[in-house]
Design an enzyme around this catalytic site. Structure first.
Site, PDB file in Angstrom:
ATOM      1  N   ASP A  27       8.363   4.317  12.887  1.00  0.00           N
ATOM      2  CA  ASP A  27       6.548   3.281  13.435  1.00  0.00           C
ATOM      3  C   ASP A  27       6.563   4.394  14.703  1.00  0.00           C
ATOM      4  O   ASP A  27       5.200   3.943  14.532  1.00  0.00           O
ATOM      5  CB  ASP A  27       6.594   1.896  13.662  1.00  0.00           C
ATOM      6  CG  ASP A  27       7.514   1.302  12.389  1.00  0.00           C
ATOM      7  OD1 ASP A  27       6.617   1.055  11.233  1.00  0.00           O
ATOM      8  OD2 ASP A  27       8.154  -0.255  12.363  1.00  0.00           O
ATOM      9  N   LEU A  36       0.753  -1.301   0.207  1.00  0.00           N
ATOM     10  CA  LEU A  36       0.185  -0.068   0.078  1.00  0.00           C
ATOM     11  C   LEU A  36       0.588   1.915  -0.254  1.00  0.00           C
ATOM     12  O   LEU A  36       1.054   1.949  -0.304  1.00  0.00           O
ATOM     13  CB  LEU A  36      -0.460  -0.181   1.252  1.00  0.00           C
ATOM     14  CG  LEU A  36      -2.287  -0.877   1.205  1.00  0.00           C
ATOM     15  CD1 LEU A  36      -2.739  -0.604   2.559  1.00  0.00           C
ATOM     16  CD2 LEU A  36      -2.877  -1.583  -0.169  1.00  0.00           C
ATOM     17  N   TYR A  61      -3.739  -3.664  10.107  1.00  0.00           N
ATOM     18  CA  TYR A  61      -4.192  -2.966   9.439  1.00  0.00           C
ATOM     19  C   TYR A  61      -5.423  -3.727   7.690  1.00  0.00           C
ATOM     20  O   TYR A  61      -5.938  -3.259   7.142  1.00  0.00           O
ATOM     21  CB  TYR A  61      -3.740  -1.365   8.653  1.00  0.00           C
ATOM     22  CG  TYR A  61      -2.613  -2.628   7.652  1.00  0.00           C
ATOM     23  CD1 TYR A  61      -2.535  -2.291   6.565  1.00  0.00           C
ATOM     24  CD2 TYR A  61      -1.422  -1.735   8.055  1.00  0.00           C
ATOM     25  CE1 TYR A  61      -1.253  -2.682   5.625  1.00  0.00           C
ATOM     26  CE2 TYR A  61      -0.105  -2.226   8.021  1.00  0.00           C
ATOM     27  CZ  TYR A  61      -0.323  -2.950   6.527  1.00  0.00           C
ATOM     28  OH  TYR A  61       0.929  -2.440   5.393  1.00  0.00           O
ATOM     29  N   ALA A  66       5.443  -7.449  22.000  1.00  0.00           N
ATOM     30  CA  ALA A  66       7.339  -7.196  21.850  1.00  0.00           C
ATOM     31  C   ALA A  66       7.383  -7.806  21.261  1.00  0.00           C
ATOM     32  O   ALA A  66       8.686  -7.513  21.450  1.00  0.00           O
ATOM     33  CB  ALA A  66       7.102  -7.782  23.837  1.00  0.00           C
ATOM     34  N   GLY A  67       7.107  -7.591  19.953  1.00  0.00           N
ATOM     35  CA  GLY A  67       7.811  -7.305  18.644  1.00  0.00           C
ATOM     36  C   GLY A  67       8.046  -6.240  18.173  1.00  0.00           C
ATOM     37  O   GLY A  67       8.390  -5.152  18.636  1.00  0.00           O
ATOM     38  N   LYS A  90      13.404  -6.351   9.481  1.00  0.00           N
ATOM     39  CA  LYS A  90      13.361  -4.777  10.002  1.00  0.00           C
ATOM     40  C   LYS A  90      15.008  -5.331  11.272  1.00  0.00           C
ATOM     41  O   LYS A  90      15.773  -4.059  11.150  1.00  0.00           O
ATOM     42  CB  LYS A  90      13.004  -4.505  10.794  1.00  0.00           C
ATOM     43  CG  LYS A  90      10.828  -3.645   9.717  1.00  0.00           C
ATOM     44  CD  LYS A  90      10.245  -3.970  10.848  1.00  0.00           C
ATOM     45  CE  LYS A  90       9.044  -2.750  10.653  1.00  0.00           C
ATOM     46  NZ  LYS A  90       8.225  -2.474  11.313  1.00  0.00           N
TER      47      LYS A  90
END
Ligand code: NAP
Length: 264
Positions: free
Chosen positions: A95, A9, A208, A120-121, A59
């Site tokens: 983020d 997106l 989302y 907790a990621g 990440k």
């Protein structure tokens, strides 16, 4: 870069923003297999890519590969945004601030609030740090793997661990787990959360897809105010856009592009 990247997106938001501002650039999704991250970054540098985003599951790997990390990216060792400076990329994470900004635009200030954070990621880490920077009164981290919640608290030197039923004390409950992603039913793990909700509480879900998750629907049925995850997606993108272009992001252009793409 991410893996898999079935559908991005983000490209719609950024391409609309580039076009709106007359910037000769485009945003492309790159599916990068685990183990190929370092090579992909070298390829990006060699082909002149000026910046990028990083998503699941890369990440932390990207944070370990880069030599320069800024702000929360340095503190938490997680990167969602790369900005080219000379012949290297500098890593950032937008983020957490994106999440806080998405609440602000709904008139919700986190300052002084008791917050229950589920997860907790990677995303939860950035959100926890941004919440603490914005002076929450108390942060309770609730995670399936409690040791991981404790690690996050130790890293941030603030907050405490909790259990699902502890959400009844919170002003704001944030689902930053992947529970509910791609599902149209309430995951049983979130039942306890819903059972302990009341109408003075706010529930934010960063998942989302779908936009209106079963958690949000169930929370509304109990009278709680709800915030969906598209706002965070928009605001983390706006912050990344600003880092790349050093220009104010055209937020409404990006929002419209995102809403149209999300409806498809
Ligand atoms: P991650 O690093 O893989 O973390 C996943 C988290 O979910 C961990 O806390 C994990 O707990 C928990 N979890 C997973 N399966 C579970 C289960 N069956 N029961 C209980 N807990 C479970 O992922 P992430 O990058 O933080 O992303 C999490 C979600 O946020 C994803 O759905 C992602 O799409 C979404 N997200 C949204 C935005 C946005 O802009 N709206 C931005 C980033 C991420 P354990 O530690 O016990 O494994």
């Amino acid at each position: 870069m991410g893996y898999p990247i079935k559908r991005s997106l983000s490209r719609y938001m950024h391409d609309a923003a580039f076009e709106h501002l007359g910037i000769d650039a485009t945003y492309l999704p790159f599916e990068v297999e685990p183990g190929q991250v370092e090579i992909a970054i070298q390829d990006w540098l060699a082909t002149g890519v000026q910046g990028g985003n990083v998503t699941i599951p890369h990440k932390e790997t990207v944070a370990s590969v880069l030599t320069r990390l800024e702000g929360d990216a340095a503190k938490l060792k997680t990167v969602n945004t790369l900005v080219r400076e000379g012949d290297e990329y500098v890593g950032y994470t937008t983020d957490g601030d994106g999440f806080v900004n998405s609440l602000k635009e709904q008139g919700i200030e986190v300052n002084g609030k008791e917050v229950a954070l589920l997860g907790a990621g990677g995303a939860a880490k950035s959100i926890a740090s941004a919440l603490l920077r914005n002076d929450v009164k108390e942060l309770v981290v609730i995670n399936r793997t409690t040791a991981r919640a404790q690690e996050l608290i130790d890293e941030l030197d603030s907050g405490k661990t909790g259990a699902m039923e502890d959400v009844s004390d919170a002003d704001l409950i944030v689902n930053a787990t992947s529970l509910g992603m791609g599902a149209d039913y309430l995951p049983p793990e979130l039942n306890q959360v819903v059972e302990n909700l009341s109408e003075h509480q706010i529930v934010a879900d960063i998942v989302y897809v779908p936009r209106d998750t079963a958690l949000l629907r169930a929370a509304r049925e109990r009278g709680a105010k709800t915030i969906d995850g598209l706002g965070m997606l928009l605001h983390q993108a706006a912050l990344a856009f600003e880092l790349w272009t050093k220009q104010p992001p055209p937020l409404e252009v990006m929002r419209n592009a995102l809403l149209i793409a999300a409806e498809k």
